[in-house]
Design an enzyme around this catalytic site. Structure first.
Site, PDB file in Angstrom:
ATOM      1  CG  HIS A 178      -1.873   0.985   1.438  1.00 36.81           C
ATOM      2  ND1 HIS A 178      -1.587   2.275   1.822  1.00 36.81           N
ATOM      3  CD2 HIS A 178      -3.216   0.928   1.291  1.00 36.81           C
ATOM      4  CE1 HIS A 178      -2.718   2.958   1.902  1.00 36.81           C
ATOM      5  NE2 HIS A 178      -3.722   2.166   1.584  1.00 36.81           N
ATOM      6  CG  ASP A 231       0.512  -2.414   5.978  1.00 31.66           C
ATOM      7  OD1 ASP A 231      -0.409  -2.558   6.793  1.00 31.66           O
ATOM      8  OD2 ASP A 231       0.386  -1.780   4.915  1.00 31.66           O
ATOM      9  CD  GLN A 249      -6.958  -4.621   4.191  1.00 29.63           C
ATOM     10  OE1 GLN A 249      -7.885  -5.291   4.642  1.00 29.63           O
ATOM     11  NE2 GLN A 249      -7.124  -3.371   3.801  1.00 29.63           N
ATOM     12  CE  LYS A 307      -7.309  -0.214   6.449  1.00 24.50           C
ATOM     13  NZ  LYS A 307      -8.025   0.288   5.279  1.00 24.50           N
ATOM     14  CB  CYS A 352      -3.677   3.437  -1.350  1.00 25.11           C
ATOM     15  SG  CYS A 352      -4.922   4.632  -0.927  1.00 25.11           S
TER      16      CYS A 352
HETATM   17  N1  PMP Z   1      -1.883  -0.763   4.488  1.00 29.03           N
HETATM   18  C1  PMP Z   1      -2.829  -1.525   3.963  1.00 29.03           C
HETATM   19  C2  PMP Z   1      -2.471  -2.903   3.496  1.00 29.03           C
HETATM   20  C3  PMP Z   1      -4.135  -1.053   3.855  1.00 29.03           C
HETATM   21  O1  PMP Z   1      -5.078  -1.819   3.316  1.00 29.03           O
HETATM   22  C4  PMP Z   1      -4.432   0.254   4.321  1.00 29.03           C
HETATM   23  C5  PMP Z   1      -5.833   0.813   4.206  1.00 29.03           C
HETATM   24  N2  PMP Z   1      -6.385   0.736   2.927  1.00 29.03           N
HETATM   25  C6  PMP Z   1      -3.411   1.005   4.880  1.00 29.03           C
HETATM   26  C7  PMP Z   1      -2.155   0.458   4.947  1.00 29.03           C
HETATM   27  C8  PMP Z   1      -3.635   2.382   5.394  1.00 29.03           C
HETATM   28  O2  PMP Z   1      -4.519   2.351   6.459  1.00 29.03           O
HETATM   29  P1  PMP Z   1      -5.038   3.715   7.092  1.00 29.03           P
HETATM   30  O3  PMP Z   1      -5.717   4.445   5.980  1.00 29.03           O
HETATM   31  O4  PMP Z   1      -5.968   3.307   8.167  1.00 29.03           O
HETATM   32  O5  PMP Z   1      -3.831   4.440   7.583  1.00 29.03           O
END
Ligand code: PMP
Length: 412
Positions: free
Chosen positions: A119, A196, A199, A222, A368
């Site tokens: 991401h 990270d 998910q 999430k 993203c």
């Molecule tokens: N890493 C991953 C794998 C994600 O799916 C996301 C959210 N789409 C993020 C980071 C970023 O999360 P946040 O917007 O809550 O900071």
């Protein structure tokens, strides 16, 4: 069935209030009434700032906030609450690690390894810090079945590697990476591993001690919790020496002025990384969300989503194979409940908008993770359906029927 999604649904007011098939769980989850009530209760019963007042309200708020650290620590198998730092979200957690390590511990010629499935929030901070410190950013690719190319990773790791930053579960492909294996590779050359978990933590058991990882980032929103609260787990040995990047109130024990200049004494862990008034109610909401997930059991969450994903993949393969192109591993043992796809050559926004007309909420675009789409040769982005514990089989059946209708409409 490992869990009963029908009774779980009863706890989610939005799913009753709105006519929606909510398949956008990778973006954010819905909230159970237990979490909503915990937030309301905080504001109605013991709202105060923490650590500062000697009055009873502040003591109660502080206790609840500190307890939330304990609940999170236990949930991810951390050794102590001292290893749990509350932040806003995964993005902030990853930026804090990248800057804290990068500004003080990275030098010219050092190497940072990331993967192409990151991401943006686990890619861009490392990209920026690599530029600032003249370090090298190396990006590992995938195999043809959408899994991480471990061979390439092994060949890229060297004595120069200082950090390996990797997602536990891809938010586009659903691929689950073997972070235990990667942690071992990192530690063999004295590098640290940053995971990270945005998910993975909401959807499967994640135990930092078993995985032997150094840092883990995830977001409350999430995993049934409120927005604005996230977690940075750090191994205590590292946090003790790591310098904060945010300075101000609460993260400091003493600021001494000798008439000319000041010197400072940082606070204990984890407070030295939590500058300013924190998101107290967010932490309380998150700990309630964890209590909720613990009652179900993360093994059960994972087992349910695995069978659910298998069912969805099978239906698409059997009935829509000629029109729908799915990106991601087909082996659900190594995949979360995230299904990204395109329908013929139609723009993903077209498909998402048509699905919305049938009350199906999905995400479309690059999620993203634009470099990943480019790497896979997907120019317009993709449609993403992502599942959680309150989704039921009938929703998938309806989704498949609607997709069929949409395809028929587009072909005419
Ligand atoms: N890493 C991953 C794998 C994600 O799916 C996301 C959210 N789409 C993020 C980071 C970023 O999360 P946040 O917007 O809550 O900071």
């Amino acid at each position: 069935m490992p869990l009963d999604p029908y009774s779980i649904r009863e706890d989610f007011p939005l799913l009753k209030n709105r006519k929606v098939i909510y398949f956008d769980n990778a973006a954010t989850s819905q909230k159970p009434r237990q979490v909503i009530e915990a937030i309301k209760n905080f504001y109605e019963q013991f709202n105060a700032n923490i650590h500062r007042g000697l009055h009873r309200l502040s003591e109660e708020a502080s206790e609840a906030y500190e307890n939330a650290h304990e609940v999170v620590a236990k949930f991810i198998g951390a050794k102590s609450y001292e290893e749990i730092i509350f932040v806003r979200n995964t993005t902030e957690a990853l930026n804090i690690v990248a800057y804290a390590i990068g500004l003080y511990d990275l030098n010219e010629g050092d190497e940072i390894i990331v993967t192409i499935m990151e991401h943006h929030s686990n890619l861009l901070p490392w990209y920026v810090i690599a530029k600032l410190r003249k370090a090298k950013l190396k990006i590992i690719g995938l195999t043809s079945d959408y899994k991480l190319n471990y061979e390439e990773l092994e060949n890229t790791i060297s004595e120069k590697t200082r950090v390996i930053a990797v997602t536990h579960m891809s938010n586009v492909l659903g691929t689950i990476n073997d972070v235990k294996r990667i942690a071992k590779l990192a530690h063999e050359v004295g590098a640290i591993i940053v995971v990270d978990g945005a998910q993975s933590v909401p959807h499967m058991p994640v135990n930092v001690s078993h995985l032997d990882i150094d840092f883990l980032a995830f977001s409350g929103h999430k995993m049934l919790g409120p927005t604005g609260i996230g977690v940075l787990y750090g191994r205590k040995d590292f946090l003790v020496d790591l310098k904060p990047i945010l300075y101000g109130g609460d993260m400091i024990k003493a600021v001494n002025f000798n008439g000319k200049s000041i010197n400072i004494k940082l606070n204990d862990l984890p407070w030295k990384f939590e500058a300013g008034s924190p998101n107290i109610v967010g932490a309380i909401g998150l700990s309630e969300a964890i209590n909720y997930l613990n009652k179900i059991g993360m093994e059960n969450v994972r087992a349910y989503e695995e069978s659910f994903t298998r069912y969805m993949l099978r239906r698409i393969d059997e009935e829509l194979k000629d029109y729908v192109n799915i990106y991601g591993p087909r082996d659900v043992n190594e995949k979360g409940g995230i299904i990204s796809f395109n329908v013929m050559n139609y723009h993903p926004h077209v498909i998402a908008t048509m699905l919305d007309k049938y009350n199906i909420a999905v995400r479309s675009g690059f999620h993203c993770a634009q470099p990943l789409h480019q790497y896979l040769g997907i120019t317009q982005g993709s449609v993403r359906a992502s599942l959680y514990i309150y989704n039921v089989r009938e929703e998938i059946d309806y989704f498949i029927e609607v997709l069929k209708k949409i395809i028929k409409e587009l072909k005419e």
